[in-house]
Design an enzyme around this catalytic site. Structure first.
Site, PDB file in Angstrom:
ATOM      1  N   GLU A 178       0.831  -1.211   0.000  1.00  0.00           N
ATOM      2  CA  GLU A 178       0.000   0.000   0.000  1.00  0.00           C
ATOM      3  C   GLU A 178       0.861   1.254   0.000  1.00  0.00           C
ATOM      4  O   GLU A 178       0.687   2.161   0.822  1.00  0.00           O
ATOM      5  CB  GLU A 178      -0.954  -0.001   1.191  1.00  0.00           C
ATOM      6  CG  GLU A 178      -1.987  -1.115   1.119  1.00  0.00           C
ATOM      7  CD  GLU A 178      -3.063  -1.050   2.188  1.00  0.00           C
ATOM      8  OE1 GLU A 178      -2.806  -0.473   3.261  1.00  0.00           O
ATOM      9  OE2 GLU A 178      -4.157  -1.587   1.955  1.00  0.00           O
ATOM     10  N   GLU A 373      -5.771  -8.344  -0.863  1.00  0.00           N
ATOM     11  CA  GLU A 373      -6.445  -8.055   0.413  1.00  0.00           C
ATOM     12  C   GLU A 373      -7.886  -7.674   0.122  1.00  0.00           C
ATOM     13  O   GLU A 373      -8.139  -6.903  -0.816  1.00  0.00           O
ATOM     14  CB  GLU A 373      -5.802  -6.873   1.150  1.00  0.00           C
ATOM     15  CG  GLU A 373      -4.491  -7.155   1.800  1.00  0.00           C
ATOM     16  CD  GLU A 373      -3.982  -5.994   2.644  1.00  0.00           C
ATOM     17  OE1 GLU A 373      -4.795  -5.288   3.266  1.00  0.00           O
ATOM     18  OE2 GLU A 373      -2.748  -5.804   2.662  1.00  0.00           O
TER      19      GLU A 373
HETATM   20  C1  BGP Z   1      -4.372  -2.766   4.946  1.00  0.00           C
HETATM   21  C2  BGP Z   1      -3.032  -3.290   5.386  1.00  0.00           C
HETATM   22  C3  BGP Z   1      -3.058  -4.489   6.241  1.00  0.00           C
HETATM   23  C4  BGP Z   1      -4.294  -4.677   7.065  1.00  0.00           C
HETATM   24  C5  BGP Z   1      -5.569  -4.213   6.425  1.00  0.00           C
HETATM   25  C6  BGP Z   1      -6.762  -4.117   7.350  1.00  0.00           C
HETATM   26  O1  BGP Z   1      -4.326  -1.378   4.948  1.00  0.00           O
HETATM   27  O2  BGP Z   1      -2.236  -3.598   4.271  1.00  0.00           O
HETATM   28  O3  BGP Z   1      -1.857  -4.561   6.937  1.00  0.00           O
HETATM   29  O4  BGP Z   1      -4.163  -4.569   8.376  1.00  0.00           O
HETATM   30  O5  BGP Z   1      -5.452  -3.002   5.779  1.00  0.00           O
HETATM   31  O6  BGP Z   1      -6.631  -2.981   8.128  1.00  0.00           O
HETATM   32  P1  BGP Z   1      -6.837  -3.003   9.688  1.00  0.00           P
HETATM   33  O7  BGP Z   1      -5.929  -4.030  10.201  1.00  0.00           O
HETATM   34  O8  BGP Z   1      -6.482  -1.658  10.129  1.00  0.00           O
HETATM   35  O9  BGP Z   1      -8.265  -3.328   9.892  1.00  0.00           O
END
Ligand code: BGP
Length: 476
Positions: A178, A373
């Site tokens: 990201e 993701e």
């Molecule tokens: C993205 C990241 C992850 C992950 C996900 C969910 O931004 O790449 O590392 O954590 O989001 O976000 P969160 O864990 O804040 O719910």
């Protein structure tokens, strides 16, 4: 729909990141990473980025879910679900504890050998991110993170070691997770996680972000070249956070503004795919008289190191309203979209936006896409008989997979695979909580690290197993 909907080798699986699940933060020579300095927060309280490890604070990433000692059990559970691919990251600070050493830490390399071997044992394709919000802390303290050009060389050395060491086991790579989150340069945590930068009073935040991002883009392009030189069969991708930004209305200013907002979040992809900066951004640099350190050699590296595919995360969409400027600010210019609902952390749930994203990127970049993701962070309840009835998660994933199918079947999008986030419960990146859960596998641990660490299959586990078995044709 038939079984031919997705490619026969469509990579169904799941995704995690080292710092959010491994724990063992000082084991086998690991150095401290920036994630080791992030305290526990919640939906209303941001995580603190401390300068030292403070005794009275709790640092959830120190423990993760102890994947470091449970990886065999966890990968076995994923194999039983039918995973074809498993995305994780290498913690840079396990390989180069400080980041600026000449020689890697062999014990760190050995750990990932074991993890990737375990995946291969079950024919699971590892998909690996080189830098996922976990750069060595020493690089922040001594060099100012990615505000320093020297990091290009340190990252190059690290990438070289990883490609050289693992290229027979790992074919799919991504450079920076990201990378575009820092476009939201008012968000302290995003900038820190991406670039290890803490702003000082008087900093021009936007300019500083563009400079750090430039060094990262050069480092990324250089890594692509290094990887391909070591093994031309490697697929090395970008990794972008994709949140469609819709105009708040058909008012021309709203439309232009939303368009510019998308450009400013996603120019990173333009550079990684096209090897050049887009015109609007070159004009922005010029018109602001920002004297950025961008050399002709850098520009050549960017051109020669374009990516093989685009990996991206998709969770939510945004709605932007024009006020009086084209200068998009995520903390000021977004409004709630009345046509979609949000989860308990305010993330707007929009499955159609995933189809939009897949089409937008295909039209713009003409590259294979990889969803690395996607998922729903939610409060889960473990019943007395150790079940989790997460029908809401199944509904979220089903609705997104349906839209993904339309993009592939009806729109002809070239899609490599689908790796939902946090396939096993882990520490949240934005809040540090355990209770913001995404997994198919429940991990018995609370926000403060209390619990048995036992793993339990949720209802979504059995559902996803069926989805994979049917190559996406059975979503019932
Ligand atoms: C993205 C990241 C992850 C992950 C996900 C969910 O931004 O790449 O590392 O954590 O989001 O976000 P969160 O864990 O804040 O719910």
């Amino acid at each position: 729909m038939t079984n031919n909907t997705f490619k026969p080798v469509f990579l169904w699986g799941g995704a995690v990141a080292a710092h959010q699940l491994e724990g063992a933060y000082r084991e086998d020579g690991k150095g401290l990473s920036i994630a080791d300095f992030l305290t526990l927060g919640n939906a209303n309280k941001p995580r603190r980025l401390t300068d030292t490890i403070e005794d009275e604070e709790y640092y959830p990433n120190h423990h993760g879910i102890d994947f470091y000692h449970h990886y065999k059990e966890d990968i076995k559970l994923m194999a039983e679900m039918g995973f074809k691919a498993f995305r994780t990251s290498i913690a840079w600070s396990r390989i180069f504890p400080n980041g600026d050493e000449d020689q890697p830490n062999e014990a760190g390399l050995a750990f990932y050998d074991k993890v990737f071997n375990e995946c291969r044992k079950y024919n699971i394709e590892p998909v690996v991110t080189l830098s996922h919000f976990e750069m060595p802390y020493h690089l922040v303290k001594e060099y100012g993170g990615w505000s320093n050009r020297k990091l290009i060389d340190f990252f190059g050395r690290y990438a070289h070691v990883c490609f050289e060491h693992y290229h027979n086991k790992v074919k799919y790579w991504m450079t920076f997770n990201e990378i575009n989150n820092q476009a939201n340069y008012e968000n302290e945590l995003s900038v820190y996680e991406n670039s290890g930068i803490k702003y000082q009073i008087g900093d021009n935040k936007e300019q500083k972000m563009y400079q750090a991002a430039h060094y990262e883009l050069v480092a990324s392009a250089q890594a692509v070249q290094i990887g391909h030189a070591i093994d031309p069969s490697l697929k090395i991708g970008a990794m972008l956070a994709f949140c469609p930004i819709y105009p708040n209305s058909p008012k021309p200013e709203d439309v232009l503004f939303a368009n510019r907002a998308m450009d400013s979040r996603l120019y990173f992809g333009d550079v990684q795919v096209n090897g050049t900066y887009p015109n609007w951004l070159q004009a922005r640099f010029r018109n602001n008289n920002w004297d950025l350190d961008i050399t002709s050699n850098d520009l050549e590296i960017l051109q020669k190191g374009t990516v093989d595919y685009i990996g991206f995360s998709y969770y939510m969409s945004f709605d932007a309203k024009y006020s009086d400027h084209l200068d998009y600010r995520e903390n000021k210019d977004l409004v709630a979209n009345p046509y979609v609902k949000a989860n308990d952390w305010g993330w707007q749930i929009d499955p159609v936006g995933l189809r939009y994203a897949l089409n937008w990127m295909t039209t713009r970049w003409h590259k294979p896409l990889f969803i690395v993701e996607n998922g729903l962070g939610a409060y889960d309840k473990l019943t007395d008989d150790h079940k989790v009835h997460d029908t809401y998660r199944i509904a979220y994933l089903r609705n997104h997979i349906e839209e993904m199918k339309k993009a592939v079947v009806d729109d002809g999008v070239d899609l490599v695979g689908y790796l939902p986030w946090g396939c096993i419960d882990l520490v949240s990146a934005s809040t540090g909580e355990m209770k913001k859960r995404y997994g198919f596998i429940y991990v018995d641990q609370d926000d403060y690290g209390h619990g048995s660490l036992k793993r339990y299959k949720k209802d979504s586990y059995y559902w996803y197993k069926k989805v994979i078995e049917s190559n996406g044709s059975d979503l019932s």
